[in-house]
Write a protein that holds these residues in place. Structure first.
Motif, short mmCIF file in Angstrom:
data_model
loop_
_atom_site.label_atom_id
_atom_site.label_comp_id
_atom_site.label_asym_id
_atom_site.label_seq_id
_atom_site.Cartn_x
_atom_site.Cartn_y
_atom_site.Cartn_z
N ALA A 196 -5.16 10.86 -3.36
CA ALA A 196 -5.45 9.45 -3.14
C ALA A 196 -6.96 9.21 -2.99
O ALA A 196 -7.50 8.21 -3.47
N ARG A 197 -7.64 10.15 -2.33
CA ARG A 197 -9.08 10.02 -2.14
C ARG A 197 -9.84 10.15 -3.45
O ARG A 197 -10.77 9.38 -3.75
N LYS A 198 -9.42 11.11 -4.27
CA LYS A 198 -10.17 11.41 -5.49
C LYS A 198 -9.74 10.55 -6.67
O LYS A 198 -10.55 10.22 -7.55
N TYR A 199 -8.46 10.17 -6.68
CA TYR A 199 -7.91 9.41 -7.82
C TYR A 199 -7.15 8.19 -7.30
O TYR A 199 -5.91 8.20 -7.19
N PRO A 200 -7.85 7.12 -6.96
CA PRO A 200 -7.18 5.96 -6.34
C PRO A 200 -6.18 5.26 -7.26
O PRO A 200 -5.43 4.40 -6.80
N ASP A 201 -6.12 5.65 -8.55
CA ASP A 201 -5.12 5.01 -9.42
C ASP A 201 -3.69 5.41 -9.02
O ASP A 201 -2.73 4.78 -9.45
N VAL A 202 -3.54 6.45 -8.17
CA VAL A 202 -2.19 6.84 -7.74
C VAL A 202 -1.65 5.87 -6.69
O VAL A 202 -0.44 5.87 -6.41
N LEU A 203 -2.50 5.04 -6.09
CA LEU A 203 -2.08 4.14 -5.02
C LEU A 203 -1.48 2.86 -5.58
O LEU A 203 -1.97 2.30 -6.56
N GLN A 204 -0.47 2.38 -4.91
CA GLN A 204 0.22 1.17 -5.34
C GLN A 204 -0.56 -0.09 -4.98
O GLN A 204 -1.36 -0.12 -4.04
N VAL A 205 -0.27 -1.16 -5.74
CA VAL A 205 -0.67 -2.52 -5.38
C VAL A 205 0.61 -3.24 -5.00
O VAL A 205 1.59 -3.21 -5.74
N ASN A 206 0.63 -3.89 -3.84
CA ASN A 206 1.88 -4.47 -3.35
C ASN A 206 2.16 -5.85 -3.92
O ASN A 206 1.39 -6.40 -4.71
N PHE A 207 3.27 -6.43 -3.52
CA PHE A 207 3.74 -7.72 -4.02
C PHE A 207 2.71 -8.83 -3.83
O PHE A 207 2.64 -9.78 -4.61
N HIS A 208 1.90 -8.70 -2.78
CA HIS A 208 0.90 -9.73 -2.47
C HIS A 208 -0.40 -9.50 -3.21
O HIS A 208 -1.34 -10.30 -3.06
N GLY A 209 -0.51 -8.43 -3.98
CA GLY A 209 -1.72 -8.15 -4.74
C GLY A 209 -2.71 -7.28 -4.01
O GLY A 209 -3.85 -7.11 -4.48
N ASN A 210 -2.33 -6.68 -2.88
CA ASN A 210 -3.24 -5.84 -2.10
C ASN A 210 -3.04 -4.37 -2.47
O ASN A 210 -1.91 -3.90 -2.56
N LYS A 211 -4.14 -3.67 -2.66
CA LYS A 211 -4.05 -2.25 -2.96
C LYS A 211 -3.81 -1.47 -1.68
O LYS A 211 -4.54 -1.62 -0.70
N ARG A 212 -2.77 -0.64 -1.70
CA ARG A 212 -2.43 0.15 -0.54
C ARG A 212 -3.39 1.33 -0.35
O ARG A 212 -4.04 1.77 -1.30
N LYS A 213 -3.42 1.84 0.87
CA LYS A 213 -4.13 3.07 1.16
C LYS A 213 -3.11 4.20 1.25
O LYS A 213 -1.91 3.99 1.16
N PHE A 214 -3.60 5.42 1.44
CA PHE A 214 -2.71 6.56 1.58
C PHE A 214 -1.86 6.40 2.83
O PHE A 214 -2.35 6.02 3.89
N GLY A 215 -0.57 6.68 2.71
CA GLY A 215 0.32 6.60 3.85
C GLY A 215 1.75 6.32 3.42
O GLY A 215 2.01 5.92 2.28
N GLY A 216 2.66 6.52 4.34
CA GLY A 216 4.07 6.32 4.03
C GLY A 216 4.58 7.40 3.08
O GLY A 216 4.02 8.49 2.97
N ARG A 217 5.67 7.10 2.40
CA ARG A 217 6.19 8.01 1.38
C ARG A 217 6.57 7.18 0.16
O ARG A 217 6.64 5.96 0.25
N HIS A 218 6.83 7.83 -0.95
CA HIS A 218 6.99 7.12 -2.22
C HIS A 218 5.80 6.18 -2.43
O HIS A 218 5.95 5.07 -2.93
N ASN A 219 4.65 6.66 -2.02
CA ASN A 219 3.45 5.82 -2.01
C ASN A 219 2.65 5.94 -3.29
O ASN A 219 1.45 5.72 -3.31
N PHE A 220 3.33 6.31 -4.40
CA PHE A 220 2.62 6.52 -5.66
C PHE A 220 2.98 5.43 -6.67
O PHE A 220 4.04 4.82 -6.61
N CYS A 221 2.08 5.21 -7.58
CA CYS A 221 2.34 4.32 -8.71
C CYS A 221 2.98 5.16 -9.83
O CYS A 221 2.39 6.14 -10.29
N PRO A 222 4.17 4.78 -10.28
CA PRO A 222 4.83 5.60 -11.30
C PRO A 222 4.15 5.55 -12.66
O PRO A 222 4.46 6.38 -13.52
N ASN A 223 3.25 4.59 -12.86
CA ASN A 223 2.52 4.51 -14.13
C ASN A 223 1.09 5.02 -14.01
O ASN A 223 0.29 4.83 -14.93
N SER A 224 0.79 5.70 -12.91
CA SER A 224 -0.51 6.34 -12.76
C SER A 224 -0.56 7.60 -13.62
O SER A 224 0.24 8.51 -13.44
N PRO A 225 -1.49 7.70 -14.56
CA PRO A 225 -1.62 8.95 -15.34
C PRO A 225 -1.88 10.15 -14.45
O PRO A 225 -1.39 11.26 -14.71
#
Length: 704
Positions: A90-119
């Motif tokens: 998450a620190r090195k490749y922020p494209d793995v982090l999700q953007v939520n329903f409200h349009g906010n980019k999440r930080k590292f935390g929780g689980r299933h916290n990845f974007c499935p379309n992140s290369p």
């Protein structure tokens, strides 16, 4: 598709030795042996441990545990650990982090916290799966691959990667913008798209908002429904990437991922096609109707045409994430485990084997409690079940449930029904499905839960509640089924739209109009305080003349269908509430409203009887569940008493041997203890063949 290797019903569950000092491991293995545990699920959330940085892979702890388990005769369902990406990623490749329903980019935390379309995520997840497969391909403990864990358990992602992938997905689906604009009806509100880049994801920044009852509301159902399908497909693509990675090195080891039963976000019928074995996690509340749990077991069994499934997770005692986390009462864990086996499970696995000491799951139940020894109620119950499953050996493995009644359950229809901007927010697809299922469950009639693509010819009765979305070709298949002698029941709010959620003009129920012999002029939505009545024109023997109904009432005109019951109130009193239409050699019923439960509980068993669909045991007492599994001409009858107290059951002449006690079972009355189960190997078993292909007696339905 591969089947799992097992000399008996697997018994065990999720084990997290990485959370403990190695000195605890040997004690755990001692306790596993006492409990009869022979399979563990390993390595579920250990990506951070296995790969501490971009280049380093360290499996020393896993090597040691795999060897220890094998030495103790325990097999491993090996997870790929990819449900949570490491913090360094998450620190090195922020494209793995999700953007939520409200349009906010999440930080590292929780689980299933990845974007499935992140290369980045896809690359490293597939690489981790392949590293594990390369390392353990020849390890004798390896029995099964467990990809990721509970996909879809977090919110959806609305990042730029997902938006770009959604445009590609839509272009593949529709081919041209003209076709997409037609399917999404973008002429409404001037939403025409001129370029593919004009398409944006439907969230709070564009088309959607949080509506009543916690549901997502949307201006454009077509866009939003496609996004749900796209996201389900995106996660499925991640699953398939890892599957390919492990199958490359272990083509003979079956692959699964743990589904979550009646989980709305993912189309499990589509997912099951890519799984060797279906597995799922069963977490009912203390007050969950046991017929609902049975229904979901049947749904999981139906994902792969009746193939046995895996019970991948259940709690030995209590959960941690519900508002009120009740203990399972004495005997309930064992009873619910056998309920899964009765309905098609060939494994009984837990989350978890040892309780964690910290974080959000420290109060989730485990075989080994915080006390850390075998002198607990839960451990004694687990040990008893482990001994019983050992005694059963392989007798029940690969047996099948062979039902002659089926309920049609379709995820895309579910999404569309509950994303509709009318006629009522109170319409709950799952509630309507369960109300039908519960009526058959109470009568002892076995049911398959089937998808829209299922083969229907083997069923004498098919029930399709709230078949709002009729996809291309579905109406033809239903006509062929009924014409060949099948009996179909469908209900209010059916036949309304096509697969793009566009209304079939010309009168409801659209393409089902000819089959049902009627048309629906209007649909009335009743307030929660309002009720109407279903009144039989000629009351069938044993039924009441009048039943309550509500929610929705269709204003029906017969076009050849026989009117069996009418509405009793309001300006449409006297209009059809229940009809039946002869079509070829079969018949099609239409129930124009949502009836009270008593109507279905009294009418459906009578209809089943007229079709020759018999219960496993007739006249079941309240709280008793029955089912049959069979193979090679041998039948096994399960009888489960969900009541706290003992109850007397008449076995209706069925003779056999009870497998857990070895006692002979006479065919008359017997007393079954509270929360107890019998598994009876029947002396004789003759599977009932479907009669749907035979010519039915004309006029039979006149008396129902």
């Amino acid at each position: 598709m591969l089947s799992i290797r097992k000399p008996k019903i697997w018994y065990g569950g999720d084990y997290n030795p990485d959370q403990w000092e190695t000195g605890v491991w040997d004690e755990d293995l001692r306790l596993f042996k006492l409990a009869g545990i022979d399979v563990v699920t390993l390595n579920v959330f250990t990506w951070a441990k296995n790969q501490p940085d971009e280049e380093t892979y360290d499996f020393q702890w896993l090597d040691e545990m795999m060897d220890k388990l094998h030495a103790d005769g325990i097999g491993v369902c090996l997870a790929t650990s990819t449900a949570v990406h490491p913090a360094w990623m998450a620190r090195k490749y922020p494209d793995v982090l999700q953007v939520n329903f409200h349009g906010n980019k999440r930080k590292f935390g929780g689980r299933h916290n990845f974007c499935p379309n992140s290369p980045t995520y896809r690359t490293y997840a597939a690489r981790m799966a392949e590293k594990l497969a390369e390392r353990y391909k020849d390890h004798p403990a390896l029995l099964m691959w467990h990809i990721n864990n509970e996909y879809g358990g977090a919110g959806n992602c609305y990042c730029d990667n997902c938006e770009g992938a959604f445009r590609v997905w839509a272009q593949t689906r529709y081919g041209t913008l003209d076709e997409l604009n037609r399917a999404w009806n973008t002429s409404f509100w001037g939403h025409t798209f001129y370029e593919w880049e004009d398409i944006v994801l439907p969230n709070e920044l564009s088309e959607e908002w949080q509506g009543a009852n916690g549901r997502t509301a949307t201006n454009f159902q077509g866009i939003s429904l496609d996004y749900i399908g796209f996201y389900s497909d995106s996660l499925l693509d991640c699953f398939k990437l890892e599957c390919e990675a492990v199958r490359k090195h272990t083509p003979d080891i079956p692959v699964t991922t743990n589904l979550m039963g009646a989980f709305k976000k993912l189309d499990y019928h589509k997912w099951a096609k890519h799984m060797d074995v279906v597995s799922w996690d069963n977490y009912p509340r203390l007050d969950t109707p046991y017929s609902f749990t049975a229904m979901v077991h049947d749904l999981m069994r139906g994902l792969k045409d009746g193939q046995p499934f895996m019970l991948m997770e259940q709690t030995p005692s209590q959960q941690n994430w519900q508002p009120y986390n009740s203990l399972k009462r004495p005997g309930v864990m064992r009873l619910w485990s056998y309920q899964a086996v009765a309905r098609g499970a060939d494994t009984v696995l837990f989350f978890q084997l040892r309780r964690s000491v910290g974080a959000c799951e420290k109060y989730h139940g485990a075989v080994i409690e915080h006390a850390g020894h075998e002198h607990t109620r839960v451990f004694r119950e687990c040990s008893r079940l482990g001994a019983e499953l050992g005694k059963l050996a392989d007798q029940l493995l690969d047996t099948r449930v062979r039902a002659k009644a089926a309920i049609l359950f379709d995820w895309e229809n579910w999404w569309a029904v509950e994303m509709s901007s009318g006629p009522t927010i109170a319409l709950n697809y799952m509630d309507e499905i369960h109300k039908v299922y519960d009526a058959l469950f109470r009568s002892g009639v076995e049911v398959d839960m089937v998808g829209a693509e299922a083969e229907l010819s083997g069923y004498d009765l098919l029930i399709a509640p709230v078949l709002y979305m009729v996809k291309q070709g579905m109406a033809d298949r239903l006509e062929q089924y009924v014409e060949a002698g099948g009996t179909l029941i469908t209900t209010f709010f059916s036949g309304i739209v096509d697969e793009n959620d566009l209304v079939r003009t010309g009168g409801y129920p659209g393409e089902l109009r000819k089959l049902l012999g009627l048309w629906v002029e209007e649909i009335d939505a009743l307030l929660p305080s309002q009720r109407n009545r279903i009144v039989w024109k000629e009351t069938p023997p044993g039924l009441k003349q009048v039943y309550g109904c509500g929610l929705l009432c269709d204003l029906v005109h017969s076009e050849g269908a026989i009117v069996k019951a009418v509405f009793g109130d309001d300006f449409y009193h006297g209009m059809p509430a229940l009809t039946v239409n002869r079509f070829g050699e079969g018949e099609a019923w239409y129930l124009a409203t949502s009836p009270e439960a008593d109507f279905l509980q009294e009418w459906l068993p009578r209809l089943c009887s007229s079709l020759g669909i018999a219960p496993v045991i007739p006249g079941l007492p309240e709280g008793v569940e029955t089912t049959l599994r069979s193979k090679d001409g041998q039948g096994y009858m399960f009888i489960l008493n969900h009541n706290e107290d003992s109850i007397t059951i008449n076995l209706g002449g069925r003779l056999g041997t009870e497998l857990l006690t070895g006692n002979r079972v006479p065919g008359g009355e017997m007393k079954l203890a509270g929360r107890d189960v019998w598994i009876v190997r029947l002396d004789s078993y003759e599977p009932v063949e479907s009669k749907s292909g035979e010519r039915r007696e004309k006029g039979r339905y006149e008396s129902i």
